[in-house]
Enzyme design. Structure first.
Site, mmCIF file in Angstrom:
data_model
loop_
_atom_site.group_PDB
_atom_site.id
_atom_site.type_symbol
_atom_site.label_atom_id
_atom_site.label_comp_id
_atom_site.label_asym_id
_atom_site.label_seq_id
_atom_site.Cartn_x
_atom_site.Cartn_y
_atom_site.Cartn_z
ATOM 1 N N PHE A 147 5.437 -58.196 -27.235
ATOM 2 C CA PHE A 147 6.835 -57.632 -27.198
ATOM 3 C C PHE A 147 7.800 -58.305 -28.186
ATOM 4 O O PHE A 147 8.788 -57.689 -28.707
ATOM 5 C CB PHE A 147 7.368 -57.702 -25.756
ATOM 6 C CG PHE A 147 8.145 -58.952 -25.570
ATOM 7 C CD1 PHE A 147 9.395 -59.451 -25.763
ATOM 8 C CD2 PHE A 147 7.353 -59.986 -24.478
ATOM 9 C CE1 PHE A 147 9.815 -60.548 -25.426
ATOM 10 C CE2 PHE A 147 7.753 -60.897 -24.240
ATOM 11 C CZ PHE A 147 9.227 -61.407 -24.886
ATOM 12 N N LYS A 171 -1.532 -50.686 -31.679
ATOM 13 C CA LYS A 171 -1.134 -50.722 -30.187
ATOM 14 C C LYS A 171 0.154 -51.570 -30.084
ATOM 15 O O LYS A 171 -0.049 -52.758 -29.795
ATOM 16 C CB LYS A 171 -2.362 -50.905 -29.393
ATOM 17 C CG LYS A 171 -2.447 -50.562 -27.992
ATOM 18 C CD LYS A 171 -1.212 -50.812 -27.141
ATOM 19 C CE LYS A 171 -1.317 -52.018 -26.528
ATOM 20 N NZ LYS A 171 -0.054 -52.434 -25.743
ATOM 21 N N GLU A 174 3.834 -52.305 -24.637
ATOM 22 C CA GLU A 174 4.456 -51.439 -23.946
ATOM 23 C C GLU A 174 5.813 -51.686 -23.407
ATOM 24 O O GLU A 174 6.577 -50.998 -22.912
ATOM 25 C CB GLU A 174 3.633 -51.001 -22.861
ATOM 26 C CG GLU A 174 3.511 -52.172 -21.608
ATOM 27 C CD GLU A 174 2.220 -53.240 -21.814
ATOM 28 O OE1 GLU A 174 2.272 -53.617 -23.006
ATOM 29 O OE2 GLU A 174 1.814 -53.670 -21.137
ATOM 30 N N SER A 224 0.046 -63.491 -25.614
ATOM 31 C CA SER A 224 -0.064 -64.681 -24.633
ATOM 32 C C SER A 224 -1.592 -65.466 -24.949
ATOM 33 O O SER A 224 -2.486 -64.391 -25.140
ATOM 34 C CB SER A 224 0.064 -64.281 -23.251
ATOM 35 O OG SER A 224 -0.783 -63.311 -22.698
ATOM 36 N N CYS A 279 6.963 -67.581 -30.875
ATOM 37 C CA CYS A 279 5.746 -68.619 -30.259
ATOM 38 C C CYS A 279 6.050 -69.807 -31.520
ATOM 39 O O CYS A 279 5.416 -70.691 -31.327
ATOM 40 C CB CYS A 279 4.607 -67.857 -31.014
ATOM 41 S SG CYS A 279 4.396 -67.409 -32.717
ATOM 42 N N GLU A 374 4.051 -72.958 -21.281
ATOM 43 C CA GLU A 374 4.821 -72.278 -22.122
ATOM 44 C C GLU A 374 5.838 -71.165 -21.264
ATOM 45 O O GLU A 374 5.416 -70.561 -20.561
ATOM 46 C CB GLU A 374 3.908 -70.984 -22.995
ATOM 47 C CG GLU A 374 4.868 -70.148 -23.868
ATOM 48 C CD GLU A 374 3.982 -69.237 -24.540
ATOM 49 O OE1 GLU A 374 3.310 -68.578 -24.238
ATOM 50 O OE2 GLU A 374 4.595 -68.986 -25.757
HETATM 51 P P1 NAD Z 1 1.128 -60.335 -23.563
HETATM 52 O O1 NAD Z 1 -0.216 -61.059 -23.956
HETATM 53 O O2 NAD Z 1 1.535 -60.054 -22.254
HETATM 54 O O3 NAD Z 1 0.873 -58.869 -24.540
HETATM 55 C C1 NAD Z 1 0.646 -58.999 -25.775
HETATM 56 C C2 NAD Z 1 -0.288 -57.386 -25.920
HETATM 57 O O4 NAD Z 1 -1.455 -57.391 -25.118
HETATM 58 C C3 NAD Z 1 0.634 -56.266 -25.629
HETATM 59 O O5 NAD Z 1 0.398 -55.112 -26.401
HETATM 60 C C4 NAD Z 1 -0.111 -55.866 -24.188
HETATM 61 O O6 NAD Z 1 -0.010 -54.320 -23.894
HETATM 62 C C5 NAD Z 1 -1.463 -56.429 -24.299
HETATM 63 N N1 NAD Z 1 -2.257 -56.604 -22.907
HETATM 64 C C6 NAD Z 1 -1.724 -57.138 -21.914
HETATM 65 N N2 NAD Z 1 -2.404 -57.510 -21.104
HETATM 66 C C7 NAD Z 1 -3.643 -57.058 -21.467
HETATM 67 C C8 NAD Z 1 -5.144 -57.025 -20.973
HETATM 68 N N3 NAD Z 1 -5.210 -57.582 -19.832
HETATM 69 N N4 NAD Z 1 -6.086 -56.578 -21.825
HETATM 70 C C9 NAD Z 1 -5.681 -56.357 -23.027
HETATM 71 N N5 NAD Z 1 -4.414 -56.188 -23.597
HETATM 72 C C10 NAD Z 1 -3.389 -56.662 -22.860
HETATM 73 O O7 NAD Z 1 2.304 -60.891 -24.588
HETATM 74 P P2 NAD Z 1 3.795 -60.574 -24.612
HETATM 75 O O8 NAD Z 1 4.412 -60.981 -23.372
HETATM 76 O O9 NAD Z 1 3.932 -59.236 -25.008
HETATM 77 O O10 NAD Z 1 4.429 -61.749 -25.861
HETATM 78 C C11 NAD Z 1 4.773 -63.086 -25.602
HETATM 79 C C12 NAD Z 1 3.179 -64.082 -25.702
HETATM 80 O O11 NAD Z 1 2.978 -63.838 -27.302
HETATM 81 C C13 NAD Z 1 4.016 -65.644 -25.811
HETATM 82 O O12 NAD Z 1 2.945 -66.102 -24.990
HETATM 83 C C14 NAD Z 1 3.973 -65.717 -27.364
HETATM 84 O O13 NAD Z 1 3.701 -67.325 -27.473
HETATM 85 C C15 NAD Z 1 2.844 -64.978 -27.846
HETATM 86 N N6 NAD Z 1 3.075 -64.862 -29.259
HETATM 87 C C16 NAD Z 1 2.247 -65.633 -30.066
HETATM 88 C C17 NAD Z 1 2.519 -65.445 -31.354
HETATM 89 C C18 NAD Z 1 1.672 -66.192 -32.419
HETATM 90 O O14 NAD Z 1 1.568 -65.895 -33.544
HETATM 91 N N7 NAD Z 1 0.598 -66.999 -31.852
HETATM 92 C C19 NAD Z 1 3.461 -64.577 -32.070
HETATM 93 C C20 NAD Z 1 4.317 -63.951 -31.227
HETATM 94 C C21 NAD Z 1 4.023 -64.082 -29.750
#
Ligand code: NAD
Length: 483
Positions: A147, A171, A174, A224, A279, A374
């Site tokens: 997000f 994708k 959401e 995440s 991140c 985190e």
């Molecule tokens: P999230 O992991 O909740 O969601 C990321 C994506 O995964 C979304 O598109 C979501 O729909 C999908 N998703 C969620 N649950 C899923 C499942 N069980 N199976 C498959 N897909 C699923 O992350 P978020 O809350 O949107 O973003 C924040 C996180 O992203 C933080 O932990 C941050 O550190 C990380 N992040 C990392 C980087 C990097 O470069 N390492 C960059 C930006 C954000």
């Protein structure tokens, strides 16, 4: 009101599973809707992406790059409009939203240079025998994004994967699906053939259907660590290549000889920027020796952040509650709160939004939750360290490996941190050490699963096949072991 449906074979298509509303974290008002596709719609979209890829992959890269050049100009023309929407759906300030798009444009400019820099290679390897390599598209590739960067993170991969001749399935999160509408419209206007770019909305069910589709050859993921592992395992179990970037807990080593102004601004802006929802945000400050003047500067700068203007909102109310509870828990565990964001007032007219102010916790214990989890908000945990060895042992005991910075005026100590840090990205007097292109973006350990990086040169082999051709045209009179 923006409607973000699913882009299937070039047409915006309503998903048949559900329609959902998106509310701005700024004031809680509805700003758009999106719809979730069925498995049949997803399969149909990917089949059409596979068909479209055949012609796109056959074009010379110079022709594909012309479309991407148009895309760049359209993004720059519309940057304010996109940044405004993007900021209002994920809680960033306008300046932050614009900066994220500019980073995306930088990756796009790198993708435009592939046509001139990655021209293949050929050498005579034996008498009358030559070896050559050619880069070829994989077919359909997919990317799943978080997000917090609704345009920048997808733009890390869209231009490179498309320039290399793939069809691309995106994708979006959401929680922030609306920006995808503008990115997709810009690609359409640029002249990208229908089906080469597909947008599929939804949550984990959409992700699973994308990963499982046999035409999808490679999957990029950013989010995440928990989900990064799920996606990595699901994709690699199917024999697919996956690059999955996860969460982070970034450390900054502050040494007593650091420049006061640079460390005050650099460290404060690192943990308050994007309201700590990035991140690469500073999360743990490892203060070595006597640094009280520096910490005073950090507190002064952070406490001057005006909510709604210099610092944005938090993505959900649940996340505000989680952050508040984490501060309560740190206080209970003995941390001293030297800047408290829990009582911060919402900006006028934005009372329906999700707000918390910058928070600084001092005397945090090395093994407490505040130092290891985190939190993903504007919270800085200070751990007092007796020397640089102590500081590095804490930084390197983290399970994550995204970023580690040092603030100092001593080059030798800076080099020591750069060498010893386990993190994939190191900063010297830089609070958010995101590498500029062509240097690649990517961490280590629980911050990244898979090989290579997600941008720059390190990403080219991920988004393409590196084909080798060995040729002989004439019999040779003498022979050696390879003739
Ligand atoms: P999230 O992991 O909740 O969601 C990321 C994506 O995964 C979304 O598109 C979501 O729909 C999908 N998703 C969620 N649950 C899923 C499942 N069980 N199976 C498959 N897909 C699923 O992350 P978020 O809350 O949107 O973003 C924040 C996180 O992203 C933080 O932990 C941050 O550190 C990380 N992040 C990392 C980087 C990097 O470069 N390492 C960059 C930006 C954000």
């Amino acid at each position: 009101m923006v409607v973000a449906n699913n882009l299937i074979a070039g047409k915006w298509t309503e998903g048949t599973v559900s329609a959902q509303a998106i509310h701005s974290p700024y004031d809680g008002k509805q700003i758009g809707t999106f719809s979730v596709p069925s498995k049949e719609q997803i399969n149909q979209a990917i089949n059409q992406a596979a068909d479209a890829q055949k012609a796109w992959g056959q074009l010379p890269i110079k022709e594909r790059s012309k479309v991407l050049f148009n895309f760049r100009n359209i993004l720059l023309r519309d940057i304010d409009k996109i940044a405004l929407l993007k900021g209002s759906e994920c809680g960033k300030t306008f300046a932050e939203a614009k900066a994220g798009l500019m980073k995306g444009v930088e990756v796009l400019e790198y993708a435009l240079s592939i046509q001139n820099l990655d021209t293949g290679g050929k050498a005579e390897v034996s008498r009358g025998v030559s070896c050559e390599f050619r880069r070829e598209a994989l077919g359909v590739v997919a990317n799943i994004t978080p997000f917090n960067f609704p345009a920048m993170v997808p733009m890390w991969t869209i231009p490179i994967a498309i320039a290399l001749g793939n069809s691309y399935v995106w994708k979006p999160s959401e929680k922030t699906p609306l920006t995808s509408f503008f990115i997709a419209e810009a690609l359409k206007e640029a002249g990208l053939p229908d089906g080469v770019f597909t947008v599929l909305q939804g949550g984990h069910e959409t992700v699973n259907a994308i990963i499982d589709h046999p035409a999808v050859k490679a999957i990029g993921f950013v989010g995440s660590t928990k989900v990064a592992k799920i996606v990595y395992q699901r994709g690699t179990n199917l024999g697919k290549r996956v690059l999955s970037l996860g969460g982070a807990k970034n450390h900054i080593v502050l040494l007593p000889d650091a420049n006061l102004e640079m460390s005050g601004v650099g460290i404060s802006d690192s943990f308050t920027g994007c309201a700590g929802q990035r991140c690469m945000a500073a999360s743990v400050l490892l203060a070595v020796g006597e640094t009280s003047n520096h910490i005073e500067q950090i507190v002064k700068r952070a406490s001057s952040m005006e909510l709604g203007k210099q610092m944005g909102a938090i993505i959900t109310k649940e996340q505000v509650q989680f952050l508040t509870k984490s501060i309560d828990a740190a206080e209970k565990a003995g941390a001293k709160i030297i800047l408290d964001g829990r009582q911060a007032k919402a900006p006028a007219g934005m009372e329906g939004g999700n707000w918390i102010g910058p928070t600084i916790l001092d005397n945090v214990q090395a093994n407490s939750e505040a130092s290891r989890l985190e939190l993903f908000g504007p919270i800085l945990s200070i751990i007092r360290c007796k020397d640089i060895t102590h500081a590095m042992s804490i930084a390197n005991s983290s399970e994550y490996g995204n970023a580690c910075s040092v603030f100092t005026s001593n080059g030798a100590l800076a080099e020591r941190v750069a060498k010893e840090a386990h993190a994939g990205m190191v900063g010297v007097n830089v609070g958010v050490p995101v590498p500029r292109e062509p240097f690649s973006f990517g961490g280590t350990m629980e911050s990244k699963f898979g090989h290579g990086d997600i941008t720059g040169e390190q990403s080219l082999n991920f988004w393409s096949n590196y084909k080798k051709i060995t040729t002989k045209w004439e019999m040779q009179s003498d022979s050696n072991w390879m003739s």
